[in-house]
Design an enzyme around this catalytic site. Structure first.
Site, PDB file in Angstrom:
ATOM      1  N   ASP A 202       0.943  -1.208   0.131  1.00 37.05           N
ATOM      2  CA  ASP A 202       0.101   0.108   0.075  1.00 37.05           C
ATOM      3  C   ASP A 202       1.043   1.351   0.006  1.00 37.05           C
ATOM      4  O   ASP A 202       2.050   1.218   0.452  1.00 37.05           O
ATOM      5  CB  ASP A 202      -1.045  -0.001   1.339  1.00 37.05           C
ATOM      6  CG  ASP A 202      -2.088  -1.006   1.254  1.00 37.05           C
ATOM      7  OD1 ASP A 202      -2.509  -1.394  -0.083  1.00 37.05           O
ATOM      8  OD2 ASP A 202      -2.527  -1.446   2.271  1.00 37.05           O
TER       9      ASP A 202
ATOM     10  N   TYR B 179       5.447  -8.625   8.919  1.00 39.50           N
ATOM     11  CA  TYR B 179       5.193  -7.475   9.221  1.00 39.50           C
ATOM     12  C   TYR B 179       5.356  -6.863  10.463  1.00 39.50           C
ATOM     13  O   TYR B 179       5.240  -7.778  11.349  1.00 39.50           O
ATOM     14  CB  TYR B 179       3.672  -7.127   8.611  1.00 39.50           C
ATOM     15  CG  TYR B 179       3.339  -7.191   7.292  1.00 39.50           C
ATOM     16  CD1 TYR B 179       3.514  -6.416   5.902  1.00 39.50           C
ATOM     17  CD2 TYR B 179       2.944  -8.504   6.882  1.00 39.50           C
ATOM     18  CE1 TYR B 179       3.270  -6.598   4.986  1.00 39.50           C
ATOM     19  CE2 TYR B 179       2.548  -8.906   5.611  1.00 39.50           C
ATOM     20  CZ  TYR B 179       2.891  -7.971   4.503  1.00 39.50           C
ATOM     21  OH  TYR B 179       2.342  -8.283   3.396  1.00 39.50           O
TER      22      TYR B 179
ATOM     23  N   ASP C  53      -7.248   1.924   7.388  1.00 39.92           N
ATOM     24  CA  ASP C  53      -5.801   2.464   7.743  1.00 39.92           C
ATOM     25  C   ASP C  53      -6.045   3.886   7.882  1.00 39.92           C
ATOM     26  O   ASP C  53      -7.361   4.493   7.918  1.00 39.92           O
ATOM     27  CB  ASP C  53      -4.983   2.272   6.851  1.00 39.92           C
ATOM     28  CG  ASP C  53      -5.204   3.029   5.410  1.00 39.92           C
ATOM     29  OD1 ASP C  53      -5.870   3.967   5.521  1.00 39.92           O
ATOM     30  OD2 ASP C  53      -4.368   2.696   4.377  1.00 39.92           O
TER      31      ASP C  53
ATOM     32  N   ARG D 229      -3.971  -4.620   7.554  1.00 41.10           N
ATOM     33  CA  ARG D 229      -5.152  -3.711   7.839  1.00 41.10           C
ATOM     34  C   ARG D 229      -6.653  -4.380   8.181  1.00 41.10           C
ATOM     35  O   ARG D 229      -7.180  -3.932   9.181  1.00 41.10           O
ATOM     36  CB  ARG D 229      -5.319  -2.609   6.815  1.00 41.10           C
ATOM     37  CG  ARG D 229      -5.639  -2.784   5.481  1.00 41.10           C
ATOM     38  CD  ARG D 229      -5.329  -1.552   4.649  1.00 41.10           C
ATOM     39  NE  ARG D 229      -4.921  -1.806   3.055  1.00 41.10           N
ATOM     40  CZ  ARG D 229      -5.968  -1.675   2.309  1.00 41.10           C
ATOM     41  NH1 ARG D 229      -7.234  -1.273   2.617  1.00 41.10           N
ATOM     42  NH2 ARG D 229      -5.744  -2.062   1.044  1.00 41.10           N
TER      43      ARG D 229
END
Length: 304
Positions: A44, A72, A86, A178
């Site tokens: 993203d 992550y 987000d 997310r």
């Protein structure tokens, strides 16, 4: 570039936040004087971290890459849910029943293992040729089917200010962190969204081997950018392989079939029917082949 041999391999880019994956690819392409370049796995725009970039004929290797696991570091923020899941989205729900650390640690246990996840509308997935985020920006919604995903591990690293927490996630490809944050908020009865995201691993590519765009530009200016290109086999270590038997180069190069019995070095490896294998010539990876019964067929030619 001073050398004439075409580039073929991967550049592990440390993508900065605030830049799309396509923008990164465009910058790398210009640094490489127009070489064919593509990214392996989108990040993203507001996310940072590992973005493997395929250079030259390595773009043909996307379907063979070892890309089973991603890692992550994310921050979840409780108290508000957004339409994009987000911090860049519009707040669509608020709530003040903030969970404590013990409740969060207990909740994350329910998300570990195999399961399903419904991708968000604000994503690059396509429906009828259009990206979902384009439809979402026009106020449209579509029925997005759930997909099978796996969370290998999910840990709460620490609690943060403003009702947040740092999460360490290891998961399969196609997993949306997310969406995980949004789902965690729902599980804990407190709306939540993802405050930031850092991808620390994508398959075999990690932060330790990633280069910033500034470092790549500096390498271009001092003539060492070619050294930043990792060989194509970097992402293919999970595939069996062998040296090309003598006399078969023309057949391999021209996409012809070759006798399986000639590939003795592959007979005791996982080179099964319908499965790919790497072929080397003069210490260079030149092709991906596939066994088809008693024959070998060229799938992808990588040589010059």
């Amino acid at each position: 570039m001073s050398e004439t041999k075409p580039l073929c391999g991967f550049i592990n880019v440390l993508k900065p936040p605030g830049m799309s994956s396509a923008h990164v690819v465009g910058m790398v392409r210009r640094m490489l004087d127009g070489e064919k370049v593509g990214h392996a796995g989108t990040l993203d725009p507001e996310a940072a971290g590992v973005l493997p970039v395929m250079v030259g004929k390595a773009a043909r290797l996307f379907d063979y890459m070892q890309d089973k696991e991603k890692a992550y570091v994310a921050e979840i923020a409780f108290g508000a849910a957004t339409d994009t899941q987000d911090a860049q989205g519009t707040v669509i729900e608020t709530g003040g029943q903030y969970p404590d650390e013990a409740a969060l640690r207990e909740a994350v246990k329910g998300f570990v293992g195999k399961g399903t996840q419904r991708p968000p509308m604000f994503s690059a997935l396509k429906q009828n040729g259009r990206c979902l985020y384009e439809l979402a920006r026009q106020g449209q919604t579509v029925d997005i089917p759930e997909r099978e995903v796996t969370v290998h591990s999910l840990e709460v690293a620490s609690m943060t200010k403003n009702y947040g927490a740092l999460l360490h996630v290891r998961c399969s490809k196609g997993f949306y962190v997310r969406t995980l944050c949004d789902d965690l908020g729902r599980a804990l009865h407190c709306p939540a969204h993802m405050r930031f995201l850092l991808r620390t691993q994508s398959g075999v590519f990690t932060l330790e081997t990633a280069a910033t765009l500034e470092e790549l530009q500096e390498a271009k200016e001092n003539g060492t950018l070619r050294n930043k290109v990792l060989p194509p086999e970097t992402a293919l270590g999970h595939l069996p392989g062998c040296q090309l038997p003598s006399g078969l180069e023309n057949a391999l190069r021209n996409g012809g079939t070759m006798p399986w019995k000639r590939f003795a070095a592959l007979h005791d490896t996982p080179a099964q029917d319908g499965k790919p294998a790497c072929i080397w010539l003069n210490d260079e990876l030149v092709a991906i082949v596939e066994r088809q019964g008693e024959r070998m067929k060229t799938r992808t030619w990588l040589g010059a």
